[in-house]
Structure formats: C-alpha cells, structure tokens
Design a protein around this motif. Structure first.
Motif, PDB file in Angstrom:
ATOM      1  N   ASN A 150       0.819  -1.208   0.000  1.00  0.00           N
ATOM      2  CA  ASN A 150       0.000   0.000   0.000  1.00  0.00           C
ATOM      3  C   ASN A 150       0.855   1.261   0.000  1.00  0.00           C
ATOM      4  OD1 ASN A 150      -2.715   0.646  -0.168  1.00  0.00           O
ATOM      5  ND2 ASN A 150      -2.800   1.199   1.994  1.00  0.00           N
ATOM      6  N   PHE A 153       2.340   1.799  -3.428  1.00  0.00           N
ATOM      7  CA  PHE A 153       1.381   2.333  -4.396  1.00  0.00           C
ATOM      8  C   PHE A 153       1.048   3.801  -4.114  1.00  0.00           C
ATOM      9  CE2 PHE A 153       0.794  -1.933  -5.911  1.00  0.00           C
ATOM     10  CZ  PHE A 153       0.391  -1.748  -7.227  1.00  0.00           C
ATOM     11  N   SER A 158       2.904   4.851  -7.681  1.00  0.00           N
ATOM     12  CA  SER A 158       1.686   5.526  -8.128  1.00  0.00           C
ATOM     13  C   SER A 158       1.772   5.832  -9.619  1.00  0.00           C
ATOM     14  CB  SER A 158       1.526   6.826  -7.344  1.00  0.00           C
ATOM     15  OG  SER A 158       0.705   7.722  -8.060  1.00  0.00           O
ATOM     16  N   TYR A 159       0.629   5.862 -10.274  1.00  0.00           N
ATOM     17  CA  TYR A 159       0.639   6.221 -11.700  1.00  0.00           C
ATOM     18  C   TYR A 159       1.087   7.663 -11.906  1.00  0.00           C
ATOM     19  CZ  TYR A 159      -3.724   8.803 -11.102  1.00  0.00           C
ATOM     20  OH  TYR A 159      -4.668   9.714 -10.703  1.00  0.00           O
ATOM     21  N   HIS A 190     -14.768  -2.566 -10.990  1.00  0.00           N
ATOM     22  CA  HIS A 190     -14.603  -1.279 -10.272  1.00  0.00           C
ATOM     23  C   HIS A 190     -14.540  -0.071 -11.215  1.00  0.00           C
ATOM     24  CE1 HIS A 190     -10.351  -2.018 -11.236  1.00  0.00           C
ATOM     25  NE2 HIS A 190     -10.411  -3.152 -10.564  1.00  0.00           N
ATOM     26  N   ALA A 193     -13.593   3.685  -9.747  1.00  0.00           N
ATOM     27  CA  ALA A 193     -12.527   3.687  -8.736  1.00  0.00           C
ATOM     28  C   ALA A 193     -11.705   4.974  -8.862  1.00  0.00           C
ATOM     29  CB  ALA A 193     -11.656   2.456  -8.894  1.00  0.00           C
ATOM     30  N   LYS A 195     -10.285   6.826  -6.767  1.00  0.00           N
ATOM     31  CA  LYS A 195      -9.078   6.937  -5.930  1.00  0.00           C
ATOM     32  C   LYS A 195      -7.843   6.392  -6.636  1.00  0.00           C
ATOM     33  CE  LYS A 195     -11.683   4.708  -2.747  1.00  0.00           C
ATOM     34  NZ  LYS A 195     -11.978   3.810  -1.635  1.00  0.00           N
ATOM     35  N   ARG A 196      -8.078   5.368  -7.481  1.00  0.00           N
ATOM     36  CA  ARG A 196      -6.960   4.683  -8.124  1.00  0.00           C
ATOM     37  C   ARG A 196      -6.371   5.459  -9.288  1.00  0.00           C
ATOM     38  NH1 ARG A 196      -7.572  -1.550  -9.426  1.00  0.00           N
ATOM     39  NH2 ARG A 196      -8.551  -2.250  -7.522  1.00  0.00           N
ATOM     40  N   GLY A 197      -7.211   6.245  -9.941  1.00  0.00           N
ATOM     41  CA  GLY A 197      -6.761   6.947 -11.135  1.00  0.00           C
ATOM     42  C   GLY A 197      -7.959   7.541 -11.838  1.00  0.00           C
ATOM     43  N   ASP A 222     -13.472   0.247  -4.011  1.00  0.00           N
ATOM     44  CA  ASP A 222     -12.826   1.371  -4.687  1.00  0.00           C
ATOM     45  C   ASP A 222     -13.788   2.279  -5.457  1.00  0.00           C
ATOM     46  OD1 ASP A 222     -10.480   0.429  -3.686  1.00  0.00           O
ATOM     47  OD2 ASP A 222      -9.697  -0.350  -5.582  1.00  0.00           O
ATOM     48  N   LYS A 253      -3.387  -6.947  -0.074  1.00  0.00           N
ATOM     49  CA  LYS A 253      -4.285  -5.797  -0.064  1.00  0.00           C
ATOM     50  C   LYS A 253      -5.177  -5.899   1.152  1.00  0.00           C
ATOM     51  CE  LYS A 253      -5.479  -3.878  -4.531  1.00  0.00           C
ATOM     52  NZ  LYS A 253      -6.454  -3.929  -5.618  1.00  0.00           N
TER      53      LYS A 253
END
Ligand code: AMP
Ligand code: FE
Ligand code: FE
Ligand code: ZN
Length: 281
Positions: A150, A153, A158-159, A190, A193, A195-197, A222, A253
């Motif tokens: 975590n 990421f 991170s992207y 998802h 999502a 938060k992820r991107g 997510d 996770k």
C-alpha cells in the motif's frame, strides 16, 4: 448464499495459491467464489479441484487489463469464457509480454534511486504468473524501501510517480467483444474507482455496452458512493448484471473475502449467459 466474484491468487498478484484461496473462502463462510486472476486462467484447474473437494461453488473467471483510447486503465472481468479461444489468448499474450518489458523499465528507473533489481522482483513472482507493480512493491518491501504494498502504491509506484511506466493493453470494447466470442460474460470491474486513477468517460461505457458488456461491478470498495448510484442507474437503463465483490489479494491488499457480495439472481444470469466453460455449483 454468500457469493464473491472477484479474487486473485498467486497466479497473478494475490498471495495465496488457488487452492489455499478456495479454502480461505470456505473458512469465511462463502458459498460461491470466482477466481479472477489478471490476464491468466492457469489457476482454474487447481481451484476447481479444491472447490470440488470441499463442496464450494466455483466460477472460473479472469480480469483483463485494458486501456481506453484516452490512456485510461480499464479492468474487465470475464466469467465462464473458453480459456482456449485463440483470438483472446493472442491479445493476452501480447499484454503479458508487454507487462514484462514495462516492469523491467519501472525497475530500471527505480534502481537509479533505490536498491532494487529485476532479480529481486522475479523472486516475488511465481514463474509464469502475471507480473505487475504489486511484485515490484514486494521487492521494495524486501529492500526495506517501504513497509508494505500500500505504501509503495501511494508513493513510488503511483501512476503519478516519475518512475511509472504504462504498458499497451487491449481496447476495452474490443476485449468485451472477444470475451463474448469466447462464450464469456464481460463485467466492468470497479468502473468508478476514482481513488486509483482517472475513470473512463461516459462514452466509453456506452461503447462497451454496444460491444456486448454484460454487467458492472457496483459493490466494490474502490468505487465512489456517487459512482455506485450512477452505475445502478446505468444498469437499470441497459438491463446490465450488477455484481459486488471483494477483489481479495490475500495479504497483498486490505480487501477481505466476502466484504461485498453478489445477489444469487445476478449469478444465475451470469451462469445462463456464460457458455465457454463450466461453473461448479
Ligand atoms: P499493474 O497492473 O502492474 O499496473 O498494477 C495494478 C495492480 O496493483 C492492480 O491489479 C491491483 O490489484 C494492485 N494494486 C493497486 N493498488 C494497490 C494497493 N494500494 N495495494 C496493493 N495492491 C494494489
Ligand atoms: Fe491485482
Ligand atoms: Fe482490478
Ligand atoms: Zn482485481
């Protein structure tokens, strides 16, 4: 009936073997579980054998990594497709090879600042499994750079990080079409999502629906709350299957088995539409 339709084993980036995962699912009181490793189906046979032995329902699945024309990452779940359908296998092969080159490039970039090597990453990935950032994260944990996946990421992986490298992947509408051709049921994983991107444009949903999208994964940790409401409306409007799942990755996770569930009627629809492989019920 407690039904969880999205989990990962160490065939991709989960931490349990397929049969361990099946036993974990039974231990938390699930009745039906789907195994949906990223871009691979080699976990189906051992998972089905374990499920058969202990009397758990098993749905063979997969989570296909896609990229929309704006470069936004899309994950497409496929249930009950034919694992030997060659046009789909060809796309997956391209993606798996691109993933290796891309992971090596991320490691090269990281190695300029951190004590990490490709060998170390390989040690955290089962031979033949789908390599991704989670395995690089594990190597960073071993190297003492971060505490856990975590944290990796949230920062270096991170992207948005300067070490990030994207990889080419199949267009989501094309993937939907291939899954249908293979007798599978395509469900958008998802989709909200945030938060992820970045999340895809509304037009991408409609392109995927036109291509034969079967369902949307609404109940997933997510997805934003607002996004879940929007997805339920979309599903009602287009008569899509609605699913809820954990996206369990073992200890990789925080997601816990059974934290979101799918209604039995929705599973029935998936089983009716899926003709490429056998559900174990
Ligand atoms: P990749 O496909 O290599 O870009 O890596 C994305 C994968 O990383 C996804 O499939 C997720 O399962 C996993 N992932 C994303 N965020 C996290 C996180 N915070 N902790 C652990 N795994 C994550
Ligand atoms: Fe994953
Ligand atoms: Fe996913
Ligand atoms: Zn997943």
């Amino acid at each position: 009936m407690r039904i969880d339709l999205h989990t990962h084993s160490n065939v991709s980036d989960g931490t349990e073997t397929p049969s361990e995962l099946i036993r974990s699912a039974a231990a938390v009181g699930l009745d039906v579980v789907a195994l949906t490793d990223h871009d691979q189906t080699t976990g189906w046979a051992p998972a089905a054998a374990a499920a058969n032995e202990i009397g758990l329902g098993f749905i063979p699945g997969m989570e296909i990594t896609c990229q929309d024309p704006n470069g936004i990452s899309v994950h497409l779940l496929s249930y009950l497709h034919d694992p030997n359908y060659q046009p789909l296998l060809d796309e997956l092969d391209l993606a798996l090879n691109a993933r290796i080159i891309r992971a090596q490039r991320i490691v090269e970039r990281l190695a300029e600042d951190y004590p990490i090597t490709w060998d170390l990453v390989r040690n955290h990935c089962q031979p033949g499994s789908t390599v991704g950032r989670p395995h690089i994260a594990d190597a960073l944990v071993t190297a003492g750079v971060v505490e856990n996946r975590n944290e990796a990421f949230a920062n270096v992986l991170s992207y948005r990080s300067r070490y990030y490298v994207a990889h080419p992947a199949v267009d989501p509408s094309k993937a939907v079409q291939l899954v249908r051709e293979a007798g599978g049921v395509p469900v958008f994983a998802h989709p909200k999502a945030s938060k992820r991107g970045r999340v895809v444009a509304d037009s991408t949903f409609h392109d995927m629906i036109d291509a034969g999208l079967g369902g949307v994964e609404v109940h997933h940790r997510d997805n934003s709350e607002e996004g879940k409401g929007w997805l339920l409306e979309l599903a009602a409007e287009h008569d899509l299957i609605v699913t809820g799942s954990s996206d369990y990755h073992g200890t990789g996770k925080l997601n816990r088995l059974g934290e979101n569930l799918t209604e039995p009627e929705m599973l029935q629809r998936i089983i009716q539409e899926g003709t490429g492989s056998q559900a174990l019920m």
